[in-house]
Design a protein around this motif. Structure first.
Motif, PDB file in Angstrom:
ATOM      1  N   ASN A   3       0.859   1.930  -9.884  1.00 27.58           N
ATOM      2  CA  ASN A   3       0.867   2.394  -8.491  1.00 27.58           C
ATOM      3  C   ASN A   3      -0.529   2.310  -7.872  1.00 27.58           C
ATOM      4  O   ASN A   3      -0.677   1.965  -6.699  1.00 27.58           O
ATOM      5  CB  ASN A   3       1.406   3.815  -8.401  1.00 27.58           C
ATOM      6  N   GLY A  17       2.536   2.051  -3.325  1.00 36.79           N
ATOM      7  CA  GLY A  17       1.650   2.665  -4.303  1.00 36.79           C
ATOM      8  C   GLY A  17       1.444   4.144  -4.080  1.00 36.79           C
ATOM      9  O   GLY A  17       1.125   4.891  -5.017  1.00 36.79           O
ATOM     10  N   LEU A  18       1.620   4.612  -2.827  1.00 36.73           N
ATOM     11  CA  LEU A  18       1.430   6.032  -2.508  1.00 36.73           C
ATOM     12  C   LEU A  18       2.655   6.882  -2.805  1.00 36.73           C
ATOM     13  O   LEU A  18       2.558   8.121  -2.795  1.00 36.73           O
ATOM     14  CB  LEU A  18       1.070   6.183  -1.019  1.00 36.73           C
ATOM     15  N   PHE A  36      -4.307  -2.397   0.198  1.00 33.75           N
ATOM     16  CA  PHE A  36      -5.448  -2.123   1.064  1.00 33.75           C
ATOM     17  C   PHE A  36      -6.244  -3.403   1.340  1.00 33.75           C
ATOM     18  O   PHE A  36      -6.625  -3.673   2.490  1.00 33.75           O
ATOM     19  CB  PHE A  36      -6.358  -1.075   0.415  1.00 33.75           C
ATOM     20  N   PHE A  69       0.837  -1.211   0.000  1.00 38.90           N
ATOM     21  CA  PHE A  69       0.000   0.000   0.000  1.00 38.90           C
ATOM     22  C   PHE A  69       0.868   1.256   0.000  1.00 38.90           C
ATOM     23  O   PHE A  69       0.642   2.182  -0.794  1.00 38.90           O
ATOM     24  CB  PHE A  69      -0.914  -0.023   1.224  1.00 38.90           C
ATOM     25  N   ILE A 109      -1.880   0.207  -4.525  1.00 35.86           N
ATOM     26  CA  ILE A 109      -2.708   0.752  -3.448  1.00 35.86           C
ATOM     27  C   ILE A 109      -3.911  -0.150  -3.195  1.00 35.86           C
ATOM     28  O   ILE A 109      -4.228  -0.488  -2.047  1.00 35.86           O
ATOM     29  CB  ILE A 109      -3.175   2.186  -3.804  1.00 35.86           C
TER      30      ILE A 109
END
Length: 406
Positions: free
Chosen positions: A376, A303-304, A384, A300, A380
């Motif tokens: 990306n 991806g941020l 999640f 996660f 995420i």
């Protein structure tokens, strides 16, 4: 030879050599496909060829492992894989190596693996005392990771010099060496199940059904089975996206993409070694839940990251790799402890089959949506979902109390 540590060392020294030489040939075949075709589609088909036999045949193979002599099954599977690999050498004597033959060889080799993997998993608890199974799972994770890292590195050096043919001979040597180590270790053969509830059962489909029934009878293992499938669906395809994240989202080079792969593998290596020495938390359900949470957080957070956050991506990749053995190691040990030896083949075969189906499903879903959402964004989403799965798992009473279940 009554010393279980010596037996385990001899057995897994052979497996280490076999993993190493198989990794060399596997990487050589992938590079051959990449160089000849330069096609992502072909590489995806090659991945499917490697997973599909395990998905389709894993349950049947596991049931037959329980019927057959496990030592002979392991030796036969290794030698079968070696013979299939040798077909590449024989063909290249008369003609250039075609794409279709490489794909067929990948598929046929995977059939041998479908028999070998449940056999080795079912043999380990016949040698290793129950109290040491989790630590030994950590050692086996380390052996497999070392074999992959070393095999990939050596393939990079030898492929330009020897080509696929030279790699095949190395793989044959590894298979023969592994077979010899299995042959010299005395492996007890569990009693055969001739009848159940007073009735003789000979149907292979009944035996496969029994494997699923055994999972259902142990609530903790049953819950872990389906959470594990959810993890495979979301996590396995993300592994395939790591190079694309490095190249596309972070605008990196092939060298940077390789660094991420090495860092991830190094994390697995250290995590597996720590599990082998420490054994993880006393409550293995908690260890597995925390492992899933760490994997999800790492994916996660990756991806941020902004496009200039490659260094942090490498750090998170290490975290993901480090956490992985603390899920797979305890899970393997729990199955080896809670299931009677005479049923272990069909249980591990069923687990391998479901895991492979989950991986294939995840690859298909990722292939459809990752290009649309962006790599990306897919990290995420996947991260999640894995965090939610980890949180749900730790809240399950059957997982928290799994050490009290027999």
């Amino acid at each position: 030879m009554n010393n279980w540590k010596l037996k385990f060392f001899i057995l897994w020294s052979g497996q280490a050599v076999s993993f190493f030489t198989s990794a060399i040939l596997q990487m050589a075949l992938i590079w051959h496909l990449a160089i000849v075709t330069n096609s992502a589609l072909v590489l995806s088909i090659a991945s499917i060829a490697g997973f599909l036999p395990m998905a389709l045949l894993g349950s049947f193979a596991g049931a037959y492992v329980d019927r057959w002599n496990r030592k002979l099954t392991m030796i036969g599977a290794d030698l079968y894989i070696a013979v299939i690999s040798l077909s590449l050498v024989i063909f290249t004597i008369f003609a250039p190596l075609p794409l279709w033959l490489v794909l067929i060889v990948l598929f046929l080799r995977s059939i041998g693996t479908a028999f070998h993997m449940p056999a080795i998993s079912a043999v380990t608890p016949l040698i290793v005392p129950e109290t040491h199974l989790t630590k030994c799972s950590g050692y086996t994770q380390t052996v497999q990771t070392l074999g992959f890292i070393a095999g990939t590195s050596v393939a990079a050096i030898l492929y330009p010099l020897w080509g696929v043919r030279g790699m095949v001979f190395l793989d044959v040597f590894g298979a023969v060496f592994a077979s010899l180590t299995v042959a010299i270790v005395k492996i007890p053969q569990p009693p055969k199940i001739e009848e159940i509830d007073g009735e003789v059962k000979t149907s292979i489909f009944f035996e496969i059904k029994e494997g699923y029934k055994i999972f259902k009878e142990n609530k903790g293992l049953f819950v872990l089975l389906w959470f594990g499938m959810g993890l495979s669906i979301m996590y396995s395809p993300v592994n395939a996206l790591f190079p694309l994240m490095s190249l596309d989202h972070f605008g990196g080079t092939t060298t940077q993409a390789s660094i991420v792969e090495v860092v991830f593998a190094l994390g697995m290596l250290i995590g597996g070694a720590l599990l082998g020495v420490w054994g993880g938390f006393k409550n293995r359900g908690i260890s597995m839940s925390l492992s899933m949470l760490l994997i999800g957080i790492g994916i996660f957070a990756s991806g941020l990251l902004p496009s200039n956050g490659f260094i942090f991506f490498a750090v998170f990749s290490f975290l993901i790799g480090f956490a992985s053995p603390f899920y797979s190691g305890p899970q393997t040990a729990l199955m080896q402890e809670r299931v009677k030896p005479e049923y272990l083949g069909r249980v591990f075969g069923l687990y391998g089959s479901l895991a492979s189906f989950s991986m294939l499903f995840g690859l298909v879903v990722t292939g459809i949506f990752a290009d649309i959402t962006g790599f990306n964004v897919w990290f995420i989403i996947s991260g999640f979902v894995i965090i939610i799965l980890g949180a749900m798992m730790i809240l399950m009473p059957s997982v928290r109390k799994i050490e009290n279940q027999k």
